[in-house]
Design an enzyme around this catalytic site. Structure first.
Site, short mmCIF file in Angstrom:
data_model
loop_
_atom_site.label_atom_id
_atom_site.label_comp_id
_atom_site.label_asym_id
_atom_site.label_seq_id
_atom_site.Cartn_x
_atom_site.Cartn_y
_atom_site.Cartn_z
N PHE A 140 0.84 -1.19 0.00
CA PHE A 140 0.00 0.00 0.00
C PHE A 140 0.87 1.24 0.00
O PHE A 140 1.75 1.40 0.86
CB PHE A 140 -0.91 0.01 1.23
N LYS A 141 0.62 2.11 -0.96
CA LYS A 141 1.29 3.42 -0.98
C LYS A 141 0.28 4.44 -0.47
O LYS A 141 -0.72 4.73 -1.13
CB LYS A 141 1.76 3.77 -2.38
N ILE A 142 0.55 4.99 0.71
CA ILE A 142 -0.40 5.89 1.36
C ILE A 142 0.02 7.34 1.11
O ILE A 142 1.08 7.78 1.56
CB ILE A 142 -0.49 5.61 2.87
#
Length: 279
Positions: A140-142
């Protein structure tokens, strides 16, 4: 493109991501996307892992793009939730089906790009559920506001299903995100050497050293994030002789010359490798 790739690897990038928003993917034709993907994966030749962005609104097109990326040697694909324009959105159930169907089409990991540009709210609870229920969803790239808080909640709810909680937004919140449990960052390509000076000591348990490095590089990180955006890497690479042109495609425009000069001034004060690699 090949020279840019060589610089980013030699400057310390652990891996690369291509065809993302900061890569101006939205101004490329499908044929150009294929050309860039093929050229990059062939040129990298396994030196570092390559993530290919395969975002598309249509499930079958995203799945096909992802299959093609895997066939050419991509280590992972990065995908935004399906959206179109300012108002066409998909329900949570539809988003879950979208990622499940793309996952069924490939055998490499999927990184979900949680970015404000999509206009789609993805709660930490929902992302954790996707990680638990969909085989290849594990990264996940937040990039949303209060990313550190979201990363903490995602890790609390997702546990071992979360293999890669990552920082985004050109690393402007990198230190807070590392403190929250981020294990990596996907930044612009202009100064991997600077990002490594922050991440390496942090992950080695030398937080004070990482804090000091973050303080040194933050003016450049901030300038890229707030003043020059996706043009930053091109401007720096042209100044350093890596590429011949820093043009962005219309209707995008380059920053004001004074803004450009400000970016270069900060990078030079840091002795960023980008300004000397191609000389």
């Amino acid at each position: 493109q090949r020279r840019a790739i060589d610089f980013m690897i030699e400057a310390g990038s652990h891996g690369l991501c291509i065809l993302a928003n900061f890569s101006e993917q939205f101004v490329l034709t499908d044929a150009e996307r294929e050309e860039v993907m093929t050229a990059v994966l062939e040129h990298v030749a396994g030196r570092v892992p390559v993530i290919v962005t395969t975002t598309h609104f249509a499930t079958h097109i995203c799945a096909e793009r992802s299959r093609r990326a895997e066939a050419l040697g991509a280590a992972m694909v990065m995908i935004m939730p399906p959206y179109h324009g300012a108002t066409i959105r998909v329900t949570e159930a539809g988003i879950a089906r979208f990622f499940a169907q793309v996952s069924d089409a490939i055998s490499i990991p999927i990184m979900i790009q949680d970015a404000p540009v999509s206009g789609t709210t993805l709660s930490a609870a929902f992302l954790a559920r996707l990680a638990r229920e969909i085989a290849n969803v594990s990264y996940f790239k937040i990039e949303t506001a209060q990313a550190a808080a979201k990363l903490r909640t995602l890790l609390e709810l997702g546990g071992d299903a979360i293999e890669g909680p990552w920082d985004g937004e050109e690393a402007i919140t990198l230190l807070a995100d590392l403190d929250a449990g981020a294990t990596g960052a996907m930044t612009g390509g202009g100064y991997p050497d600077g990002i490594r000076q922050i991440i390496d000591p942090y992950l080695a348990g030398r937080r004070d050293e990482a804090v000091a490095a973050y303080g040194r590089w933050l003016p450049l990180i901030n300038y890229e994030n707030r003043q020059t955006g996706l043009a930053a890497a091109k401007i720096l690479m042209k100044e350093g002789g890596i590429i011949r042109s820093d043009a962005v495609r219309a209707p995008l425009e380059l920053p004001h010359p004074a803004t450009r000069a400000g970016l270069i001034e900060i990078a030079r004060s840091l002795d960023a490798a980008v300004l000397r690699w191609g000389r």
